[in-house]
Design a protein around this motif. Sequence first.
Motif, PDB file in Angstrom:
ATOM      1  N   LYS A  91      13.487  90.426  -5.772  1.00 23.46           N
ATOM      2  CA  LYS A  91      14.129  89.751  -6.893  1.00 23.46           C
ATOM      3  C   LYS A  91      15.099  88.710  -6.372  1.00 23.46           C
ATOM      4  CE  LYS A  91      13.811  93.537 -10.227  1.00 23.46           C
ATOM      5  NZ  LYS A  91      14.585  94.459 -11.073  1.00 23.46           N
ATOM      6  N   LYS A  92      15.349  87.719  -7.193  1.00 20.62           N
ATOM      7  CA  LYS A  92      16.118  86.556  -6.771  1.00 20.62           C
ATOM      8  C   LYS A  92      17.453  86.494  -7.492  1.00 20.62           C
ATOM      9  CE  LYS A  92      15.717  81.566  -6.410  1.00 20.62           C
ATOM     10  NZ  LYS A  92      17.066  81.311  -6.891  1.00 20.62           N
ATOM     11  N   ARG A  93      18.525  86.346  -6.735  1.00 22.61           N
ATOM     12  CA  ARG A  93      19.827  86.120  -7.338  1.00 22.61           C
ATOM     13  C   ARG A  93      19.896  84.695  -7.844  1.00 22.61           C
ATOM     14  NH1 ARG A  93      25.779  86.502  -4.576  1.00 22.61           N
ATOM     15  NH2 ARG A  93      26.918  87.072  -6.443  1.00 22.61           N
ATOM     16  N   SER A  94      20.568  84.483  -8.974  1.00 23.97           N
ATOM     17  CA  SER A  94      20.557  83.170  -9.610  1.00 23.97           C
ATOM     18  C   SER A  94      21.410  82.161  -8.868  1.00 23.97           C
ATOM     19  CB  SER A  94      21.081  83.295 -11.045  1.00 23.97           C
ATOM     20  OG  SER A  94      22.482  83.527 -11.025  1.00 23.97           O
ATOM     21  N   ASP A  95      21.051  80.880  -9.015  1.00 24.62           N
ATOM     22  CA  ASP A  95      21.853  79.810  -8.453  1.00 24.62           C
ATOM     23  C   ASP A  95      23.238  79.784  -9.080  1.00 24.62           C
ATOM     24  OD1 ASP A  95      19.648  79.194  -7.018  1.00 24.62           O
ATOM     25  OD2 ASP A  95      19.355  77.189  -7.825  1.00 24.62           O
ATOM     26  N   GLU A  96      23.321  80.082 -10.390  1.00 24.35           N
ATOM     27  CA  GLU A  96      24.615  80.072 -11.066  1.00 24.35           C
ATOM     28  C   GLU A  96      25.571  81.077 -10.422  1.00 24.35           C
ATOM     29  OE1 GLU A  96      27.409  78.872 -13.969  1.00 24.35           O
ATOM     30  OE2 GLU A  96      25.473  78.030 -13.401  1.00 24.35           O
ATOM     31  N   GLY A 116      26.756  71.026 -11.367  1.00 20.91           N
ATOM     32  CA  GLY A 116      27.147  69.965 -12.270  1.00 20.91           C
ATOM     33  C   GLY A 116      26.408  68.691 -11.906  1.00 20.91           C
ATOM     34  N   PRO A 117      27.082  67.542 -11.921  1.00 17.27           N
ATOM     35  CA  PRO A 117      26.420  66.276 -11.566  1.00 17.27           C
ATOM     36  C   PRO A 117      26.241  66.096 -10.067  1.00 17.27           C
ATOM     37  CG  PRO A 117      28.727  65.885 -12.074  1.00 17.27           C
ATOM     38  CD  PRO A 117      28.466  67.338 -12.390  1.00 17.27           C
ATOM     39  N   VAL A 156      27.078  66.986   0.142  1.00 17.90           N
ATOM     40  CA  VAL A 156      26.872  66.827  -1.299  1.00 17.90           C
ATOM     41  C   VAL A 156      26.345  65.425  -1.582  1.00 17.90           C
ATOM     42  CG1 VAL A 156      28.643  68.513  -1.908  1.00 17.90           C
ATOM     43  CG2 VAL A 156      29.271  66.099  -1.679  1.00 17.90           C
ATOM     44  N   VAL A 157      25.627  65.323  -2.688  1.00 17.47           N
ATOM     45  CA  VAL A 157      25.024  64.057  -3.085  1.00 17.47           C
ATOM     46  C   VAL A 157      24.863  64.070  -4.590  1.00 17.47           C
ATOM     47  CG1 VAL A 157      22.637  64.878  -2.896  1.00 17.47           C
ATOM     48  CG2 VAL A 157      23.137  62.451  -2.525  1.00 17.47           C
ATOM     49  N   GLY A 158      24.840  62.906  -5.226  1.00 18.09           N
ATOM     50  CA  GLY A 158      24.615  62.841  -6.662  1.00 18.09           C
ATOM     51  C   GLY A 158      23.228  63.347  -7.024  1.00 18.09           C
ATOM     52  N   CYS A 159      23.156  64.178  -8.044  1.00 19.40           N
ATOM     53  CA  CYS A 159      21.868  64.787  -8.409  1.00 19.40           C
ATOM     54  C   CYS A 159      20.868  63.764  -8.947  1.00 19.40           C
ATOM     55  CB  CYS A 159      22.085  65.889  -9.448  1.00 19.40           C
ATOM     56  SG  CYS A 159      22.991  67.336  -8.836  1.00 19.40           S
ATOM     57  N   HIS A 160      21.361  62.583  -9.318  1.00 21.02           N
ATOM     58  CA  HIS A 160      20.465  61.577  -9.865  1.00 21.02           C
ATOM     59  C   HIS A 160      19.651  60.878  -8.775  1.00 21.02           C
ATOM     60  CE1 HIS A 160      23.983  59.321  -8.487  1.00 21.02           C
ATOM     61  NE2 HIS A 160      23.186  58.265  -8.379  1.00 21.02           N
TER      62      HIS A 160
END
Length: 396
Positions: free
Chosen positions: A24-29, A347-348, A316-320
Amino acid sequence: MKFTALCLASMVAASSALLRVPMKKRSDEEFLANRREVVAARANQLTDTGDVVINNYENAQYYGEISLGSPAQNFEVIFDTGSANLWVAGKDCSSTNCKGHPTYDSSASSDYVVNGTTFDIEYGSGACTGFLSQDTLNVGGLTLPEQIFAEITDASGMGVGYKVGKFDGILGLAFDELAVCGDPNDGGYIPGCVPTPFGRLASTGLIDEAVFSFYLGGLTPDFPANMTGFPGELTLGGIDEDHYTGDLAYVPVSKAGYWQITVDSVGIDGTDFSTADTREAIVDSGTSMLVGPPDAMDQLADKLGAKKMSSTGEYVVGCHKDLPDIEVTIAGVDYSISSDDYMLKDGPICILLMLGMDLGPEGLGWILGDVFMRKYYTVFDMDQERVGFALAKASE
């Protein structure tokens, strides 16, 4: 040193068997919430078959249930190809160290045998200490009497990662040579001193082959409404062809101990970030990220337009942003890791599931962790000392 970014009383009769360990997988959240807690804490400091449900700690450390003793005492352990010892928290582990985790009570087991040898191990995420004991181990319905393992009495070295983690211990799946006991400050480690659970499964005939395979489940389509994620599976004793497409491509283990292999290159758009001195890699289910030499990872991240966070070492990088694949070439075969595989949304801003770490001498430069193994079904063949890869089927 382990590199990482974190029962029946009688023997089961020997038979042809695949032991399946559902994962089973633990959530990213939940990973992101705990990541913030870890960062805050650092700032303040400056033929028989069996099934075991396996969860994911910090979106990478896949763990599942085992039991020790008679009657059984249950624990969730990380199934870790980057180490070889089995340990759980012992009853003497303080509430400060082991709060929230079940602890093993030797006095409650009729199969317990005292050992008492000092145990001290260091992982990339920290150290823990205790002593060895012997009892009956059950994993996925198969039973190993007289299994030696460690009772941890001090897990403080593991820090907040163990406190907030949902795993109670670690079951190592590396070669027996990597299993240790003893105190490095008092006579040094004794390598290969503890027979490993997987080695004993093979030597006692409980499984047909000294082979195990990982299929790591991903997120469900309705994420984040459903935070659980798809289950995965660890197969002990063979391969499950339903979990991959195409043919398995094998590469020899270059040095037994860790599951260490040689890579041809690690690159983006034809730029190779490996060198002649950093082309050895460990395939490690206990590491969440793609790990590489610090300078190489800085260059790779720069190629992706990512920024390094000085407080955590994260990129880190912008998700867009539309980012290219990372290509890992092994024995002439290209294995791509897309941005969907190596980016984690917060988030973003997206966190890159990559980490720079100096892994030591002898050309060891890279760790192919769960970010790689989620994409590629991975077979660990101890008899023939080789690792196989094939594209994993999509989670269902």
